[in-house]
Design an enzyme around this catalytic site. Structure first.
Site, short mmCIF file in Angstrom:
data_model
loop_
_atom_site.label_atom_id
_atom_site.label_comp_id
_atom_site.label_asym_id
_atom_site.label_seq_id
_atom_site.Cartn_x
_atom_site.Cartn_y
_atom_site.Cartn_z
N ASP A 6 0.84 -1.21 0.00
CA ASP A 6 0.00 0.00 0.00
C ASP A 6 0.87 1.25 0.00
OD1 ASP A 6 -2.32 1.47 -0.01
OD2 ASP A 6 -2.74 1.21 2.12
N ASN B 258 -10.53 -3.32 -6.23
CA ASN B 258 -9.65 -2.43 -7.01
C ASN B 258 -10.18 -2.14 -8.42
OD1 ASN B 258 -6.55 -3.58 -5.48
ND2 ASN B 258 -7.77 -1.77 -5.03
C1 FPP Z 1 -1.71 -0.15 -3.46
O1 FPP Z 1 -1.29 1.19 -3.52
C2 FPP Z 1 -1.39 -0.87 -4.70
C3 FPP Z 1 -2.29 -1.46 -5.53
C4 FPP Z 1 -3.72 -1.45 -5.24
C5 FPP Z 1 -1.90 -2.15 -6.78
C6 FPP Z 1 -0.53 -2.73 -6.79
C7 FPP Z 1 -0.33 -3.61 -7.94
C8 FPP Z 1 0.75 -3.63 -8.70
C9 FPP Z 1 1.91 -2.75 -8.43
C10 FPP Z 1 0.76 -4.55 -9.88
C11 FPP Z 1 1.78 -5.62 -9.97
C12 FPP Z 1 2.06 -6.35 -8.73
C13 FPP Z 1 3.00 -7.34 -8.63
C14 FPP Z 1 3.34 -7.83 -7.28
C15 FPP Z 1 3.69 -7.98 -9.75
P1 FPP Z 1 -2.38 2.34 -3.65
O2 FPP Z 1 -2.54 2.66 -5.09
O3 FPP Z 1 -3.64 1.95 -2.96
O4 FPP Z 1 -1.68 3.51 -2.88
P2 FPP Z 1 -2.38 4.76 -2.19
O5 FPP Z 1 -3.15 4.21 -1.00
O6 FPP Z 1 -1.23 5.60 -1.76
O7 FPP Z 1 -3.28 5.40 -3.19
#
Ligand code: FPP
Length: 251
Positions: free
Chosen positions: A30, A78
């Site tokens: 996160d 998501n």
């Molecule tokens: C959380 O940060 C991240 C996600 C919901 C998506 C993460 C997915 C990837 C990076 C894709 C590939 C993954 C792998 C392991 C190969 P956020 O966007 O919720 O952050 P924020 O809370 O600061 O907005």
């Protein structure tokens, strides 16, 4: 019988002070979006760096002797994000899996996907099938990628599958161990340690069944800034804890 549920803790999970390494670490990735925003970058740039952090942490986990790393990559919720962001995340996943196919044998990393893969693109599904086929030939360290995963959805799916098996006479009495076998995590020990970076203090529908006796570690560090050192801190915190699984301290 399944290897997990609170009844069968991992080797690190005996009653009393853990001292040993966690056998299974799970992470709620996160803070990618906030990391990018702080730098005036698009959110997707944060996700791209987040993948690199994931690679670093997975390699580190393998090297220090962790058996399982479960990572929350994309939740059932998501999909509510803007189309461009969802597409960018799917693109990063494709790229990661494509590269994994080339390297996982050499790196000694097994991959398994937990979640409902049906709505994913045909290309992603093919890549997942291929990584799982290669993983079947490998032993040792395993990464579980939670994709289109939700803890509640997983429990409902398990209940439906159990009901079908009950109706056809395949199973009778329902026990915790038997029910665990209907989860995506069948055969995998429960997570000993669950880490959530970025300062959020919630579980977000992650491993609801499996986390009954997991130890949690929260940190304000955003996922793209998470490092081997941060993981060491989480493990040090874990090692100092006394896990009792509902019992009292053993002498
Ligand atoms: C959380 O940060 C991240 C996600 C919901 C998506 C993460 C997915 C990837 C990076 C894709 C590939 C993954 C792998 C392991 C190969 P956020 O966007 O919720 O952050 P924020 O809370 O600061 O907005």
């Amino acid at each position: 019988m399944g290897l997990f549920t609170g009844k069968k803790p991992s080797k690190a999970g005996k009653t009393g002070n853990t001292a040993a390494l966690p056998r299974h670490i799970a992470i709620i990735m996160d803070g990618n979006g906030r990391w990018a925003k702080k730098r005036g970058l698009p959110r997707t740039a944060g996700h791209a760096v987040g993948v690199e952090t994931f690679r670093t942490i997975a390699t580190y986990c393998k090297n220090i002797g962790i058996d399982y790393l479960t990572i929350y990559a994309f939740s059932t919720e998501n999909w509510k994000r803007p189309k461009e962001e969802v597409e960018a995340i799917m693109g990063l996943l494709e790229k990661y899996l494509y590269e994994a196919i080339e390297k996982m044998e050499k790196d000694g990393i097994r991959l398994r996907v937990m979640g409902d893969t049906a709505p994913l693109s045909e290309k992603l599904k093919k890549l997942i099938a291929e990584t799982e086929m290669i993983s079947d030939r490998l032993n040792g360290f395993q990464v579980n990628l939670c994709l289109n995963y939700g803890g509640r959805a997983e429990i409902v799916r398990a209940a439906q599958k159990y009901a079908e098996d009950y109706k056809s006479g395949k199973v009778s009495r329902l026990t915790e161990e038997a029910f665990s076998e209907y989860m995506y995590s069948a055969g995998i020990p429960d997570p000993d340690l669950i880490i959530r970076p970025s300062g959020e203090l919630r579980f977000s529908n992650f491993l609801l069944w499996q986390s009954a006796y997991s130890e949690y570690y929260f940190t304000d560090v955003l996922w793209p800034d998470f490092s081997e050192k941060e993981l060491d801190k989480a493990i040090e915190s874990y090692k100092k804890r006394s896990r009792r699984f509902g019992a009292i301290e053993s002498k």
